[in-house]
Enzyme design. Structure first.
Site, short mmCIF file in Angstrom:
data_model
loop_
_atom_site.label_atom_id
_atom_site.label_comp_id
_atom_site.label_asym_id
_atom_site.label_seq_id
_atom_site.Cartn_x
_atom_site.Cartn_y
_atom_site.Cartn_z
N ASN A 33 -33.64 -20.20 14.26
CA ASN A 33 -35.13 -20.51 13.93
C ASN A 33 -35.29 -21.89 13.32
O ASN A 33 -36.13 -22.32 12.50
CB ASN A 33 -35.56 -19.61 12.73
N ASP A 35 -33.77 -23.99 11.04
CA ASP A 35 -33.83 -24.48 9.76
C ASP A 35 -32.32 -25.13 9.49
O ASP A 35 -32.14 -25.49 8.35
CB ASP A 35 -34.00 -23.27 8.68
N ASP A 39 -27.81 -17.82 11.25
CA ASP A 39 -28.47 -16.65 10.87
C ASP A 39 -28.16 -15.40 11.61
O ASP A 39 -27.42 -15.63 12.75
CB ASP A 39 -29.87 -16.65 10.74
N ASP A 108 -18.06 -8.17 4.32
CA ASP A 108 -17.30 -8.58 2.93
C ASP A 108 -17.76 -7.61 1.88
O ASP A 108 -19.06 -7.38 1.54
CB ASP A 108 -17.61 -10.16 2.80
N ASP A 210 -13.13 -8.98 -1.06
CA ASP A 210 -12.65 -10.23 -1.77
C ASP A 210 -12.10 -10.24 -2.83
O ASP A 210 -12.40 -9.12 -3.89
CB ASP A 210 -14.19 -11.06 -2.03
N GLU A 264 -8.25 -8.83 0.05
CA GLU A 264 -7.75 -10.20 0.04
C GLU A 264 -6.58 -10.07 -1.10
O GLU A 264 -6.75 -9.88 -2.19
CB GLU A 264 -8.89 -11.01 -0.50
N HIS A 335 -12.37 -19.22 6.12
CA HIS A 335 -13.22 -19.80 5.54
C HIS A 335 -12.71 -20.63 4.48
O HIS A 335 -13.44 -21.47 3.78
CB HIS A 335 -14.49 -19.38 5.32
N ASP A 336 -11.55 -20.34 3.92
CA ASP A 336 -10.86 -20.85 2.62
C ASP A 336 -10.08 -22.10 2.91
O ASP A 336 -9.19 -22.48 1.98
CB ASP A 336 -10.40 -19.89 1.82
O1 ISL Z 1 -10.25 -20.93 -1.53
C1 ISL Z 1 -9.09 -20.89 -2.20
C2 ISL Z 1 -8.98 -22.10 -2.85
O2 ISL Z 1 -8.80 -23.10 -1.92
C3 ISL Z 1 -8.67 -19.54 -2.51
O3 ISL Z 1 -7.69 -19.60 -3.23
C4 ISL Z 1 -9.83 -18.62 -2.74
O4 ISL Z 1 -10.45 -19.09 -4.09
C5 ISL Z 1 -9.29 -17.33 -2.97
O5 ISL Z 1 -8.60 -16.98 -1.86
C6 ISL Z 1 -10.23 -16.33 -3.16
O6 ISL Z 1 -11.32 -16.33 -2.12
C7 ISL Z 1 -12.38 -15.40 -2.10
O7 ISL Z 1 -12.99 -15.49 -3.21
C8 ISL Z 1 -13.55 -16.53 -3.73
C9 ISL Z 1 -14.59 -17.42 -2.42
O8 ISL Z 1 -14.92 -18.52 -2.97
C10 ISL Z 1 -13.85 -17.36 -1.31
O9 ISL Z 1 -14.58 -17.95 -0.16
C11 ISL Z 1 -13.26 -16.07 -1.10
O10 ISL Z 1 -12.61 -15.87 0.30
C12 ISL Z 1 -14.67 -16.28 -4.72
O11 ISL Z 1 -15.43 -15.05 -4.28
CA CA Z 2 -31.59 -20.30 10.59
#
Ligand code: ISL
Ligand code: CA
Length: 572
Positions: A33, A35, A39, A108, A210, A264, A335-336
Site C-alpha cells: 500500500n 507506505d 504487510d 511467533d 520467543d 527459541e 532476523h537476529d
Molecule cells: O538478537 C540477539 C542478540 O543479537 C539474540 O541474542 C536475541 O536477543 C535472542 O535470540 C532473543 O531473540 C528473540 O527475542 C528478542 C527479539 O528482539 C528477537 O528478535 C527475538 O528473536 C526479544 O523478544
Molecule cells: Ca505497507
C-alpha cells in the site's frame, strides 16, 4: 480435532519433521500500500512465489498489536493485527490462501515479556495493589539495590528499570519497553494459554516461541551465580519451573491440536537438549540451539571466523543428540543475525552463489527440520551500514548510545559504528530483493529500512531467468528432500570430522544412501575416498559444480571451492 503427534521414536514420520520452513520477516517482504512497510496483503500477493520454492511451512515474525520498540517483539495486543500489517480480515485471507496452497502457517509467540504499553502493564504500574501487579516482576525500593541482572538491549546494561510512581524496579531482560511477565502467577499462564487457543482456533498450524527458555525466574533472586557472568542467557534458560510450565502448556493447549512447535533455545546447553523435546516428556517438538551462533559471535569478537572443524563438531553434536529421542532443527540465518552467506559463506561476487548453494545444501540434507530465512534462497548479503542514521534495530541503536557514553573520539565512534554495521541484525532485515528497480520491487516509496544497493543484480527476477541460479538450486533441493526420505530420517554419519575444509557425511535409510560433499572453504582440494567410506561408483544427484549425469569414482577427485555435491552412494 486431531491431537498433537507425539512419536515414540525419531523415525516415526511426522509432517513437522518433513517440513522445510521458510521464515518471513513481514516488515521487509512486500509492501502493498505504498507506505514503505511490508504487510499481509503484500505477503498474500507473493504466495505463489513461496509455494514454488517447495517449502511447506511459513514462520511469520510477530504481526500483533505493538508500538514496535523491537519490531513487534513488544506486544500490546495479542489478539489484534498491527495497523501497519493490515487487518484481521487480511490475516484470515492469508491463512485461507496458504492452506489452499498446502502451506502451513507458524506464528511467533512472544510471552516472556509484553510491551510496557500492554494494558496489563499499564494497570500493573498504576499502583502496588493493582490486581495486575503480579503479572510482572517487581523489586520495591525498601529491599535495597536489586541483584545484578543484565539486559540484552538496555543502554545502561541493567535488566531492572525504575518505576517512579510505585517506587519499584521492574525486570526486563530485553528493552525497558519489554517488561518480563511473571509466569509463577497462574493468571498469567491462563492468559497465555487462552491467547494460544485463540490463534489455534483460527486455524494456525503452530508457534515459534520467543525466548521460551527464559519464562521461569528464580524468585528468590540470588546474585547472578559466578559461572554465568558474561554468559547470562545460560542463567536465564535455567529457571527452576521452566519444564513444569512447558509441560503444562503442552497439556493445556498443544496436545489439543495437530500443531508445530519450536522454541527459541538461547542459553540451552546440549546436556539439557532432551528435556525439551523427548517425546514422553510432552513439552515441545523442537528448539533452536544457539551453540553454533554463540561460537561464531565469539570468534567474530576475536576478529576471526569460526574454524571449520569447530563448526562441524557443533553442528554434528546437535544432530546426534537427537539420534534416538526427540528431533532437531537447523538454521544458518534469521532476523537476529547478519546474513547467512556473509557470515558462513563468502559474499564476494566470485563465490557468493556457490557458497550460498553449499549452505542451503547443508541445511536441506541435515537430519533435522531446516529453517530458511527469506532472501537466503537468492543469496542476499549484508548491507554493512556505516552511518548511525541508517540503523533501525534497537539493539544496534542502543549499543551505539552505550558506546557514546564513553566519550569516544570521532574516529573511534566511526570504527564502532562500522563494526556494528558488520554484525547488526539490520543486515538481515533489509527488503526482499524482487527485481532491479530502485526499491527492489519491495515498495514504490522509500522503505522503512534501506534496500541493499546490490538489488540491481542480485534479485529474484534475474535468478528466475537463469537455470543455474541459487534460486533454482534451492528449488531442486526442496524437491530432492521431498523425494528422499533418507535425507530427512536417514542415519547421519559424519566422515573426516577433523578435515579443515570439507564437511563430508553420509545419510542412510534402508537401501538408500547418500554422501554429501561440502567444501566450506575458498580453496580447492584433492580428496581420496577409502573403500569403506565409499564403495564403488556414485551417481551425482545434485551439485553446484558438476553435471548431473556424471559419476564419481571411488578412488579420488578434485573438490572445487565451495563445492556442494550429493552423490547416491551404493551400499556394499
Ligand atoms: O538478537 C540477539 C542478540 O543479537 C539474540 O541474542 C536475541 O536477543 C535472542 O535470540 C532473543 O531473540 C528473540 O527475542 C528478542 C527479539 O528482539 C528477537 O528478535 C527475538 O528473536 C526479544 O523478544
Ligand atoms: Ca505497507
Amino acid at each position: 480435532m486431531k491431537g498433537q503427534e507425539i512419536n515414540t521414536t525419531p523415525l516415526a514420520r511426522a509432517w513437522w519433521k518433513e517440513a522445510v520452513v521458510y521464515q518471513v520477516y513481514p516488515r521487509s517482504f512486500q509492501d502493498s500500500n505504498g507506505d514503505g512497510v511490508g504487510d499481509l496483503r503484500g505477503l498474500i500477493n507473493r504466495l505463489d512465489y513461496i509455494q514454488r520454492l517447495g517449502v511447506s511451512v511459513v514462520w511469520l515474525n510477530p504481526i500483533y498489536g505493538s508500538p514496535n520498540d523491537d519490531n513487534g517483539y513488544d506486544i500490546s495486543d495479542y489478539r489484534a493485527i498491527m495497523a501497519e500489517m493490515g487487518t484481521m480480515e487480511d490475516f484470515d485471507e492469508l491463512l485461507a490462501k496458504m492452506h489452499d496452497r498446502g502451506l502451513k502457517l507458524v506464528m511467533d509467540l512472544v510471552v516472556n515479556h509484553t510491551s510496557d504499553e500492554h494494558p496489563w502493564f499499564v494497570q500493573a504500574r498504576s499502583s502496588r495493589d493493582n490486581p495486575y501487579r503480579d503479572f510482572y516482576i517487581w523489586w520495591p525500593e525498601e529491599k535495597g539495590v536489586p541483584p545484578r541482572r543484565w539486559s540484552y538491549f538496555d543502554v545502561d546494561g541493567s535488566a531492572w528499570a525504575w518505576d517512579e510512581r510505585t517506587r519499584s524496579y521492574y525486570l526486563h531482560y530485553f528493552s525497558v519497553k519489554q517488561p518480563d511477565l511473571n509466569w509463577d502467577n497462574p493468571a498469567v499462564r491462563r492468559e497465555v494459554y487462552d491467547l494460544m487457543r485463540f490463534w489455534f482456533d483460527k486455524g494456525i498450524d503452530g508457534f515459534r516461541m520467543d525466548v521460551i527458555g527464559f519464562i521461569s525466574k528464580d524468585m528468590s533472586f540470588p546474585e547472578l551465580p559466578e559461572k554465568y557472568r558474561g554468559n547470562y542467557p545460560h542463567y536465564y534458560a535455567h529457571g527452576p519451573r521452566l519444564h513444569e510450565y512447558l509441560h503444562e502448556m503442552n497439556r493445556e493447549v498443544l496436545s489439543q491440536y495437530d500443531c508445530f512447535t519450536v522454541g527459541e533455545g538461547a542459553g540451552v546447553v546440549i546436556e539439557d537438549a532432551l528435556l525439551f523435546v523427548e517425546e514422553e516428556r510432552k513439552e515441545l517438538q523442537m528448539f533452536f540451539s544457539f551453540e553454533l551462533v554463540d561460537a561464531m559471535k565469539a570468534a567474530v569478537a576475536r576478529g576471526e571466523r569460526l574454524d571449520i572443524p569447530s563448526f562441524k563438531r557443533i553442528w554434528s553434536q546437535w544432530i546426534e543428540v537427537f539420534a534416538e529421542r526427540g528431533w532437531g532443527s537447523v538454521y544458518l540465518g534469521n532476523h537476529d543475525f547478519a546474513r547467512m552467506v556473509s557470515v558462513w559463506g563468502d559474499d564476494s561476487p566470485e563465490f557468493r552463489d556457490r557458497s550460498t548453494k553449499a549452505l542451503l545444501m547443508l541445511l536441506l540434507t541435515s537430519r533435522a527440520t531446516p529453517f530458511v530465512y527469506y532472501g537466503d534462497e537468492i543469496g542476499m548479503t549484508n548491507v554493512n551500514f556505516i552511518s548511525e542514521g541508517q540503523f533501525r534495530d534497537i539493539e544496534s541503536i542502543n549499543a551505539i548510545k552505550r558506546f557514546k557514553k564513553q566519550n569516544p573520539s570521532a574516529d573511534e565512534l566511526a570504527a564502532f559504528v562500522r563494526a556494528q554495521g558488520r554484525t547488526s541484525r539490520d543486515n538481515a532485515r533489509t527488503p526482499m530483493q524482487w527485481n532491479g528497480e530502485q526499491y527492489g520491487g519491495f515498495s514504490e516509496v522509500t522503505p522503512w529500512i534501506e534496500v541493499n544497493s546490490n538489488t540491481d543484480t542480485l534479485n529474484v527476477e534475474v535468478q528466475e531467468q537463469n537455470p543455474d541460479s541459487t534460486l533454482h538450486f534451492f528449488r531442486a533441493l526442496t524437491m530432492l528432500r521431498r523425494e528422499q526420505l533418507a535425507l530427512i530420517y536417514g542415519d547421519y554419519a559424519p566422515l573426516r570430522p577433523e578435515h579443515s575444509q570439507l564437511f563430508l557425511y553420509r545419510r542412510t535409510l534402508g537401501v538408500e544412501s547418500f554422501i554429501i560433499i561440502l567444501n566450506l572453504s575458498r580453496e580447492p582440494l584433492e580428496m581420496t575416498f577409502t573403500a569403506e567410506e565409499f564403495p564403488g561408483l556414485g551417481e551425482v544427484v545434485l551439485s553446484n559444480v558438476r553435471g548431473q549425469e556424471s559419476l564419481i569414482a571411488e578412488t579420488g577427485l578434485t573438490i572445487e571451492p565451495f563445492e556442494a555435491t550429493v552423490i547416491r552412494a551404493p551400499l556394499e
